[in-house]
Design a protein around this motif. Structure first.
Motif, PDB file in Angstrom:
ATOM      1  N   GLU A   8       0.836  -1.200   0.000  1.00  0.00           N
ATOM      2  CA  GLU A   8       0.000   0.000   0.000  1.00  0.00           C
ATOM      3  C   GLU A   8       0.874   1.254   0.000  1.00  0.00           C
ATOM      4  N   THR A   9       1.939   1.245   0.795  1.00  0.00           N
ATOM      5  CA  THR A   9       2.862   2.375   0.848  1.00  0.00           C
ATOM      6  C   THR A   9       3.542   2.582  -0.499  1.00  0.00           C
ATOM      7  N   ASN A  10       3.948   1.488  -1.131  1.00  0.00           N
ATOM      8  CA  ASN A  10       4.564   1.601  -2.461  1.00  0.00           C
ATOM      9  C   ASN A  10       3.587   2.201  -3.467  1.00  0.00           C
ATOM     10  N   ASP A  11       2.317   1.790  -3.395  1.00  0.00           N
ATOM     11  CA  ASP A  11       1.300   2.355  -4.293  1.00  0.00           C
ATOM     12  C   ASP A  11       1.149   3.856  -4.057  1.00  0.00           C
ATOM     13  N   TYR A  12       1.084   4.255  -2.797  1.00  0.00           N
ATOM     14  CA  TYR A  12       0.970   5.680  -2.477  1.00  0.00           C
ATOM     15  C   TYR A  12       2.202   6.448  -2.965  1.00  0.00           C
ATOM     16  N   ASN A  13       3.374   5.881  -2.776  1.00  0.00           N
ATOM     17  CA  ASN A  13       4.602   6.541  -3.227  1.00  0.00           C
ATOM     18  C   ASN A  13       4.604   6.720  -4.745  1.00  0.00           C
ATOM     19  N   GLU A  14       4.155   5.693  -5.464  1.00  0.00           N
ATOM     20  CA  GLU A  14       4.069   5.804  -6.920  1.00  0.00           C
ATOM     21  C   GLU A  14       3.098   6.913  -7.326  1.00  0.00           C
ATOM     22  N   GLU A  15       1.966   6.974  -6.644  1.00  0.00           N
ATOM     23  CA  GLU A  15       0.979   8.011  -6.956  1.00  0.00           C
ATOM     24  C   GLU A  15       1.550   9.395  -6.668  1.00  0.00           C
ATOM     25  N   ILE A  16       2.256   9.534  -5.566  1.00  0.00           N
ATOM     26  CA  ILE A  16       2.862  10.821  -5.214  1.00  0.00           C
ATOM     27  C   ILE A  16       3.894  11.228  -6.264  1.00  0.00           C
ATOM     28  N   LEU A  17       4.732  10.291  -6.691  1.00  0.00           N
ATOM     29  CA  LEU A  17       5.727  10.598  -7.722  1.00  0.00           C
ATOM     30  C   LEU A  17       5.061  11.007  -9.034  1.00  0.00           C
TER      31      LEU A  17
END
Length: 112
Positions: free
Chosen positions: A70-79
């Motif tokens: 979930e954190t990786n998904d959020y990080n991708e969205e933020i990038l």
């Protein structure tokens, strides 16, 4: 006759002793069986605890793995959004979008 009575008594004593030994062996066997059952019950309880602890550890690991994903998904969205903002800023810097307040004032005067 006395001899026969004595031998009968001796036989009775031997048979009684033999029966007592058999009863003692039977009691000892029952005690050993009871101890074996108790050992098996304790072993079962320990194994049950280990299984529960293992299951809890696995659930925690799965939870942590899910949170990482979930954190990786959020990080991708933020990038992705950060790159969008960067492109908007760079495109805006290329365009001359100065506002002349004098021209706005003139437009307001003309509209009146």
């Amino acid at each position: 006759m006395a001899r026969s009575f004595g031998s009968t008594v001796n036989k009775m004593i031997k048979e009684t002793a033999k029966a007592q030994r058999a009863a003692e062996r039977s009691r000892n066997a029952a005690i050993r069986e009871q101890e074996r059952v108790l050992r098996l019950q304790r072993q079962y309880e320990r194994e049950k605890e280990r299984t529960i602890k293992r299951s809890i550890r696995e659930q925690k690991a799965l939870y942590i793995e899910g949170r990482k994903e979930e954190t990786n998904d959020y990080n991708e969205e933020i990038l992705y959004r950060l790159n969008e903002f960067k492109s908007i800023i760079s495109e805006t810097l290329i365009v001359d979008d100065k506002i002349s307040f004098e021209s706005i004032r003139r437009m307001n005067i003309q509209l009146m």
